[in-house]
Design a protein around this motif. Sequence first.
Motif, PDB file in Angstrom:
ATOM      1  N   LEU A 319       0.818  -1.212   0.000  1.00  0.00           N
ATOM      2  CA  LEU A 319       0.000   0.000   0.000  1.00  0.00           C
ATOM      3  C   LEU A 319       0.855   1.268   0.000  1.00  0.00           C
ATOM      4  O   LEU A 319       1.915   1.328   0.625  1.00  0.00           O
ATOM      5  N   THR A 320       0.364   2.276  -0.701  1.00  0.00           N
ATOM      6  CA  THR A 320       0.971   3.611  -0.716  1.00  0.00           C
ATOM      7  C   THR A 320       0.009   4.584  -0.060  1.00  0.00           C
ATOM      8  O   THR A 320      -1.201   4.515  -0.292  1.00  0.00           O
ATOM      9  N   VAL A 321       0.523   5.506   0.746  1.00  0.00           N
ATOM     10  CA  VAL A 321      -0.328   6.526   1.366  1.00  0.00           C
ATOM     11  C   VAL A 321      -0.075   7.874   0.696  1.00  0.00           C
ATOM     12  O   VAL A 321       1.060   8.235   0.399  1.00  0.00           O
ATOM     13  N   LEU A 322      -1.163   8.588   0.395  1.00  0.00           N
ATOM     14  CA  LEU A 322      -1.098   9.917  -0.206  1.00  0.00           C
ATOM     15  C   LEU A 322      -1.620  10.941   0.789  1.00  0.00           C
ATOM     16  O   LEU A 322      -2.703  10.766   1.362  1.00  0.00           O
ATOM     17  N   VAL A 323      -0.852  12.012   0.992  1.00  0.00           N
ATOM     18  CA  VAL A 323      -1.239  13.095   1.895  1.00  0.00           C
ATOM     19  C   VAL A 323      -1.306  14.388   1.101  1.00  0.00           C
ATOM     20  O   VAL A 323      -0.294  14.847   0.569  1.00  0.00           O
ATOM     21  N   GLU A 324      -2.502  14.955   1.000  1.00  0.00           N
ATOM     22  CA  GLU A 324      -2.665  16.268   0.368  1.00  0.00           C
ATOM     23  C   GLU A 324      -2.957  17.274   1.470  1.00  0.00           C
ATOM     24  O   GLU A 324      -3.871  17.091   2.265  1.00  0.00           O
ATOM     25  N   THR A 325      -2.165  18.338   1.523  1.00  0.00           N
ATOM     26  CA  THR A 325      -2.233  19.257   2.651  1.00  0.00           C
ATOM     27  C   THR A 325      -1.862  20.670   2.234  1.00  0.00           C
ATOM     28  O   THR A 325      -1.210  20.879   1.213  1.00  0.00           O
ATOM     29  N   ASP A 326      -2.288  21.636   3.067  1.00  0.00           N
ATOM     30  CA  ASP A 326      -1.787  22.993   2.904  1.00  0.00           C
ATOM     31  C   ASP A 326      -0.403  23.111   3.514  1.00  0.00           C
ATOM     32  O   ASP A 326       0.315  24.074   3.253  1.00  0.00           O
ATOM     33  N   GLY A 327      -0.028  22.140   4.338  1.00  0.00           N
ATOM     34  CA  GLY A 327       1.343  22.024   4.796  1.00  0.00           C
ATOM     35  C   GLY A 327       1.748  22.916   5.951  1.00  0.00           C
ATOM     36  O   GLY A 327       2.889  22.856   6.395  1.00  0.00           O
ATOM     37  N   PHE A 328       0.829  23.691   6.472  1.00  0.00           N
ATOM     38  CA  PHE A 328       1.268  24.723   7.411  1.00  0.00           C
ATOM     39  C   PHE A 328       1.699  24.177   8.775  1.00  0.00           C
ATOM     40  O   PHE A 328       2.475  24.799   9.475  1.00  0.00           O
ATOM     41  N   ASP A 329       1.221  23.023   9.154  1.00  0.00           N
ATOM     42  CA  ASP A 329       1.688  22.436  10.415  1.00  0.00           C
ATOM     43  C   ASP A 329       3.180  22.169  10.390  1.00  0.00           C
ATOM     44  O   ASP A 329       3.845  22.159  11.411  1.00  0.00           O
ATOM     45  N   GLY A 386      -6.020  34.666   5.072  1.00  0.00           N
ATOM     46  CA  GLY A 386      -5.308  34.681   6.340  1.00  0.00           C
ATOM     47  C   GLY A 386      -4.070  33.814   6.405  1.00  0.00           C
ATOM     48  O   GLY A 386      -3.392  33.774   7.444  1.00  0.00           O
ATOM     49  N   LEU A 387      -3.724  33.120   5.336  1.00  0.00           N
ATOM     50  CA  LEU A 387      -2.571  32.228   5.355  1.00  0.00           C
ATOM     51  C   LEU A 387      -1.436  32.792   4.494  1.00  0.00           C
ATOM     52  O   LEU A 387      -1.651  33.668   3.656  1.00  0.00           O
ATOM     53  N   LYS A 388      -0.223  32.249   4.714  1.00  0.00           N
ATOM     54  CA  LYS A 388       0.960  32.802   4.056  1.00  0.00           C
ATOM     55  C   LYS A 388       1.547  31.812   3.051  1.00  0.00           C
ATOM     56  O   LYS A 388       1.767  30.639   3.381  1.00  0.00           O
ATOM     57  N   LEU A 389       1.827  32.311   1.864  1.00  0.00           N
ATOM     58  CA  LEU A 389       2.449  31.499   0.816  1.00  0.00           C
ATOM     59  C   LEU A 389       3.830  31.015   1.256  1.00  0.00           C
ATOM     60  O   LEU A 389       4.218  29.881   0.965  1.00  0.00           O
ATOM     61  N   ASP A 390       4.559  31.853   1.970  1.00  0.00           N
ATOM     62  CA  ASP A 390       5.904  31.467   2.402  1.00  0.00           C
ATOM     63  C   ASP A 390       5.875  30.199   3.254  1.00  0.00           C
ATOM     64  O   ASP A 390       6.813  29.389   3.213  1.00  0.00           O
ATOM     65  N   ASN A 391       4.812  30.015   4.027  1.00  0.00           N
ATOM     66  CA  ASN A 391       4.715  28.830   4.870  1.00  0.00           C
ATOM     67  C   ASN A 391       4.530  27.567   4.037  1.00  0.00           C
ATOM     68  O   ASN A 391       5.085  26.507   4.346  1.00  0.00           O
ATOM     69  N   ALA A 392       3.717  27.665   2.985  1.00  0.00           N
ATOM     70  CA  ALA A 392       3.519  26.518   2.100  1.00  0.00           C
ATOM     71  C   ALA A 392       4.835  26.156   1.408  1.00  0.00           C
ATOM     72  O   ALA A 392       5.196  24.973   1.302  1.00  0.00           O
TER      73      ALA A 392
END
Length: 536
Positions: A319-329, A386-392
């Motif tokens: 099995l392969t796991v896929l994670v789609e996220t905004d990534g900010f954590d 309210g979110l920052k591109l630099d964080n992504a």
Amino acid sequence: MKSLIIFFADNFSNFGFENSFGGKSAFDKTLEWAKNVKTASKIEVFCHESNKALVEKSAESGISVKSKACWTNEELFAEISDSLNKCDADYALFSFAFNPFINQALTEKLIATHEKFRSEYSFADGYPVSVSPEILDKGLVKILSELIKTKDELKNAPVSKSSVFDLIKTDINSFEIETEISTTDWRLYRFDFSCDKKENYIACTKLYEKVQALNEKEKNDIQKICEVASKEVKVLKTIPGYFNIQICKDYQSKSQYCAYSLFGNTIKENMSFENFKLLVKKINDFNPDAVVSLSLWGDPVVHPDFFDFVNEVINYPGLTVLVETDGFDFTKPDFNSENSEGRNKLKALSDKVSRMGKRKNGYSPVLWIVNVDAMTQKTYEDIHPGLKLDNAVASIKLLQSLFEGSVYSQFLRILKNEEELESFYRTYKEKDFISAGNFIITKYDHFCKKLPEIKSADLSPIDRNPCWHLRRDFNVLADGSVPVCREKSFETACGNGISQDLETVWAEIDSAMQKDIEKKYCEGCSCCDEYYTYNF
């Protein structure tokens, strides 16, 4: 002219040796085809040591069997060249070994074309995978066996069904190539009539049952066989290849272009890890080569047990796991400090993945998609308030440093950011940029017209094909509910993936698939334009 037939017997499964085709196996049917090739002087089988005993037991006398613990592309071309020299054949007919529908008439056409035009490489174009061999001239094989040594990305890769063409296309204008072109282009169906893994084996057995109703002439007509396949639910829809699961009820981003907000807070709790473990075991039993996404709705990295969920999936070897996220954590202090718990867990996951190598499905154990969606902070904040591109961007850099080659930067193409699309492409395609040239430009989903129509281009085909999502996707909400498709996530469920057998629930979608094949669309399907998009 004399030919050598070479079969490659992969080690995915034993499905190729099941006697499911009139008392014969797919391997038997493939050998039967080989014996009827008039130019053939010898038949050889290249196989993995894991299935050498089965190959030798099933092969007839006079068939040579070569086995290795691990076949790479470099070894494949070296062995084909060696075999051609030893048997003094003019060309090789190369095919995988478990193809019950490999076609005699198409093969004869291909051989006639190859010999008439003295081609170096001949293949069938527009046909399903596995219904004809590839033909390689002896001189070409000698060249390829040397060329592969200069291709670092290819030479140590495992043998695949595209190994020959993948090498030839690196210098395609240097070779004399002939094709036998199908009168109907079947590629959009992505048929693979081989018995190398479960989903293809099921399609082949169901198709074989349907073909028995044809007359003898039609049974030998590959176009007729493909036509039958294109209208049969059990051939088009075998087992899911993509399980799309919601583990978290919340997003970090409050994007107005996400349909989740349309339905209110109908999902009250995250999926529990106990329920997820039960679900993943069922998934592995159903399709052990599947891709499991944790991102149906919500951002999975927000879940407090996120790493436990990821590890649970990859504990299963296929099995392969896929994670789609905004990534900010991944940009918060908990991950930025060297000895933080979050950073340690991420590093431990990276170490674990690096020891595993690629899965049998060809993917890495963990795949990451980080939503970028813009090249400027102003546009980004319009999409993600309210979110920052630099964080992504920082998240992509961090993930790429730990999961090299498995991180993708994603751009949602809409009217608002269309002017930044070219800049995104030119920047993110570069191998030395943050995701090493891995990027995705994804279409906007208006969710059956429930969201405003703001896509900047219509890429839908002229003729509508059977819906890929009904054919391939199995969606599970956090409470276990299974909708017919993602677009109908908050309509009546067709079952529950946690409390019910997955095959039973999957069969409930057959009726929707049948209507789709017959072009009898419901109100939602008639205005949906996701049918031609493909996940895995």
